[in-house]
Design a protein around this motif. Structure first.
Motif: not given
Lengths: 95, 127, 297
Positions: B50, B53, B75-83
């Motif tokens: 995260a 991002g 960048n929203p993508i890493p936090s989406g994955l980590v969620l």
């Protein structure tokens, strides 16, 4: 803002090391809950609040309680199994 | 040297936590502490992922009063994955804990080597 | 040991049970094997740290703009995330609209985890595998009273009515529940969403269960409701997002209007999917605790 994050990182590392060196499992679990709360604060400072709420609710909340419930269950199994097997393993531990 | 570390502080802390968790797995005898070590490794990997991002001086990816240009948000993508990753690691912990309970119910010990030794002994005994 | 004096009756082996695996190897060889193992493990850990740390120094700097992964995909999500999904919170919009099928797989992971934990920990006193194994061994070995485990669900090892916990739970429980529902419903506007809201609701149920015991919780959260809620939530999610198998992964309009961004009833299907994911996560967390606690949801 940078100093706060470095302090939190130091606290994170201290929590992780303390959790691995603690003797008693219960102390370990409490330290792990503290660890995941500090992690939640770090997520807030890293500008991703979704992760902060999830990590706080899941890390300290559910995982901590699951660990504690396992310890309770292990004590129950001990009580149920009666004395014989328990003292046998304890003698081993004492040697 | 000092600002080199400062630039990569998140990654270095993530690596340190990963190694601490891994050390837990190797050195701890008690099964519950091994699971805590695994959880520490999980969080370390999520921290690493995260923090890729994160962009200095930008806000969380929530569109506030219609500002849509990408230079204002991280960048929203890493936090989406980590969620999703965080919730999955709870299920893994629950599975490991139930295995520990079953192991304890049979061998009355949380020490993995002791239980393996007892299991091997039992296999030898009843053929 | 300090911790053993606290408990009444037979203390459990809770902390480190570190008897070495004796029996196979003679003592001295066993000792040396242990120390060799420790040295090799220590060397490996130090080596791993050095390797990973040097690798990290080669990584792009934390927080700089032209980090390689801030590419056009992130820009695409941010710029027309709001228009296409209607979700003000771009992360929720991404998880439940662009990658909804992936999150569906993740909800199935939670469902499968509940099934596996149920299989392993099930004690229901009706002759289940776990039940026999314990009651047989305990009855045979020590003549302990009949099927002590069947009565696991009442609180025979905890204080009966722990007034501090009950009073505080009475105050805190409604607040947790309202906050959990708020986080789920506002998933597409403020940070939060299905996962965090569901975890909060799950923690609330766990608090209620540990404060008021199983009889009170069974009035609402017994095994049937948990099963029905999880199944309905997963089915709704599946029916609404599984078409990507047939449509070759391109998007079908869900027909629900996107509404004005920022309103609760906006962003079309995301609100429905948020509620489904929240229900699945809440029921999973609750059943994990109930299963570990008494072997039955």
């Amino acid at each position: 803002m940078d100093t706060i994050i470095t302090i939190l990182f130091v606290f994170l590392l201290v929590c992780a090391v303390a959790a691995s060196l603690a003797k008693d499992s219960l102390v370990c679990i409490i330290l792990f809950s503290a660890y995941s709360l500090v992690m939640a604060v770090i997520w807030i400072l890293m500008e991703s609040p979704d992760l902060a709420i999830t990590e706080a609710a899941v890390g300290a909340g559910v995982t901590g309680i699951l660990f504690y419930a396992t310890l309770k269950r292990i004590d129950q199994i001990d009580m149920q199994a009666g004395t014989k097997e328990v003292t046998a393993t304890r003698k081993l531990k004492k040697s | 040297m000092w600002n080199l570390i400062h630039e990569h502080l998140n990654d270095l802390v993530a690596v340190a936590l990963f190694v601490i968790g891994f050390g837990d797995l190797l050195f701890q005898k008690n099964m519950i502490k091994k699971i805590i070590g695994l959880n520490i490794m999980d969080t370390a990997v999520y921290l690493l992922l995260a923090s890729q991002g994160y962009i200095e001086g930008r806000k969380a990816p929530i569109v506030v009063d219609g500002v849509r240009d990408a230079a204002a948000y991280i960048n929203p993508i890493p936090s989406g994955l980590v969620l999703t990753g965080i919730v999955v690691s709870v299920s893994v912990t629950a599975l490991l804990l139930s295995l520990t309970i079953r192991m304890y119910r049979k061998y009355h010990s949380l020490d993995l080597d002791y239980c393996l030794m007892m299991a091997r002994h039992e296999d030898k005994v009843n053929g | 040991m300090k911790s053993q004096k606290m408990k009444k009756g037979k203390p459990g082996i809770r902390n480190t049970v570190s008897q070495n695996a004796t029996g196979i190897l003679p003592g001295k060889l066993e000792g040396r094997l242990q120390s060799v193992y420790r040295i090799v493990a220590a060397v490996m850990i130090v080596l791993m740290f050095v390797l990973l740390a040097t690798a990290m120094l080669g990584m792009p700097e934390i927080g700089d703009k032209n980090n390689p992964d801030n590419n056009e995909v992130a820009r695409r999500y941010i710029e027309n995330g709001l228009d296409e999904t209607g979700a003000v919170n771009i992360v929720s919009g991404m998880i439940l609209d662009y990658r909804a099928f992936d999150t569906f797989g993740e909800s199935c992971v939670l469902f499968v985890a509940t099934i596996c934990v149920t299989i392993m920990l099930r004690i229901d006193g009706r002759g289940g595998a776990g039940d026999d194994e314990e009651t047989e061994s305990s009855k045979k070995a020590f003549g302990i009273r009949e099927s002590a485990f069947a009565k696991l669900d009442n609180r025979n090892y905890e204080p009966e009515n722990d007034t501090i916990l009950r009073k505080s739970a009475l105050i805190v429980f409604p607040i947790i529940m309202v906050f959990g529902v708020y986080v789920i419903l506002n998933g597409h506007i403020s940070p939060g969403g299905g996962f965090s809201g569901g975890a909060i609701l799950g923690a609330g149920f766990v608090l209620f269960l540990s404060a008021f015991g199983f009889n009170k919780t069974e009035r609402f959260m017994n095994a049937n409701t948990v099963r029905i809620i999880t199944l309905v939530a997963l089915l709704v999610y599946c029916l609404s997002k599984c078409y990507s198998f047939f449509t070759g992964a391109n998007h079908l309009e869900s027909g629900i209007p996107l509404g004005t961004p920022g309103a609760i009833l906006s962003s079309g299907l995301i609100l429905v999917l948020n509620i489904c994911v929240g229900m699945v996560v809440a029921c999973t967390m609750y059943s994990f605790y109930a299963l570990v606690r008494r072997g039955r949801i």
